[in-house]
Design an enzyme around this catalytic site. Structure first.
Site: not given
Ligand code: IPE
Ligand code: IPE
Ligand code: MG
Length: 237
Positions: A15, A32, A61, A64, A66, A126, A183, A189-191
């Site tokens: 994240d 990214h 899930t 999407w 975004r 791995l 994380r 959080r686990l999201s």
């Molecule tokens: C969790 O991160 C998903 C991934 C890292 C792929 P998010 O950034 O989407 O989670 P939230 O929205 O902050 O909980």
């Molecule tokens: C995690 O980074 C990657 C994905 C969710 C694909 P984020 O895009 O969630 O980064 P922040 O949370 O907005 O900084």
């Molecule tokens: Mg994020």
């Protein structure tokens, strides 16, 4: 590094790509992209030090939700990743498994994911699990559905639905439980990631944003794991 107390199964919620991009006045897609670059070293190191399984949260899930531009950028990066990195992963005997609903992915990406799994399925190095279009609740609902179908067909009885039977219908079938969950970016959080598999996981929340997560940060997380006292509900005498 001390490898005596290494986790067998490491899970990472990668994240902070968005915040990294913002901080560097770049478009989110570049955040990214930097995230994918950070990943390479972590996979190689996991392989080198003998981690058995590494599970990475790449796309949930819920992601999407975004903007279409960001989703498109992520889908493009995924395709690129599975095209460009697959040779090296295969050479390093990495066995790829996708956690999540491949059928809900765009066709090109779906094909690339299936191909990567197929090509590396007999590799003995791995175990690299990449969660794409993954949500833990969807995974658990799917497992319940599969078991219900088996019961309706008369293949199992309700009392056969044990913890093990449920675990065997999850995408992580046959893997050890998650020992260490990392994380990045300071979120705690686990999201919706591996809820069942993390029942007794140790959690580490480095504040570093994912594109800046380097080997030193990884070693720090592994060392933190090594110093935890895991009790699993019991009591040590
Ligand atoms: C969790 O991160 C998903 C991934 C890292 C792929 P998010 O950034 O989407 O989670 P939230 O929205 O902050 O909980
Ligand atoms: C995690 O980074 C990657 C994905 C969710 C694909 P984020 O895009 O969630 O980064 P922040 O949370 O907005 O900084
Ligand atoms: Mg994020």
């Amino acid at each position: 590094m001390n490898t005596s107390a290494l986790p067998r199964h490491v899970a990472i919620i990668m994240d902070g790509n968005g915040r990294w991009a913002k901080k560097n006045a770049l478009r989110v897609a570049l955040g990214h992209r930097k995230g994918v670059e950070a990943l390479r070293a972590i996979i190689r190191e996991s392989s080198d030090i003998g981690i058995e399984a590494l599970s990475l949260y790449a796309f949930s899930t819920e992601n999407w939700r975004r903007s279409p531009e960001e989703v498109e950028a992520l889908m493009g990066l995924l395709l690129e990743y599975f095209t460009k990195e697959i040779d090296e992963l295969d050479e390093n005997r990495v066995c790829i498994r996708i956690l999540g609903d491949k059928d809900g992915m765009p066709e090109k990406q779906r094909q690339a994911l299936i191909k990567a799994e197929e090509r590396t399925k007999n590799n003995t190095g791995l175990k690299l699990n990449i969660a794409i279009n993954y949500g833990s609740r969807a995974e658990l609902a799917r497992a319940a559905r599969i078991l219900a179908e088996k019961a309706v067909r008369g293949e199992i009885r309700p009392e056969d639905i044990t913890e093990q039977a449920l675990a065997d219908e999850l995408y992580t079938k046959g893997l050890p439980d998650v020992d260490l969950l990392i994380r990045t970016s300071g979120e705690m959080r686990l999201s919706n990631f591996l809820l069942y598999q993390c029942a007794y996981a140790e959690f580490v929340f480095p504040t570093v944003l994912w594109p800046d997560f380097d080997l030193a940060a990884y070693h720090e997380a592994l060392a933190a794991f090594g110093s935890r006292d895991r009790r699993f509900g019991g009591r040590k005498t």
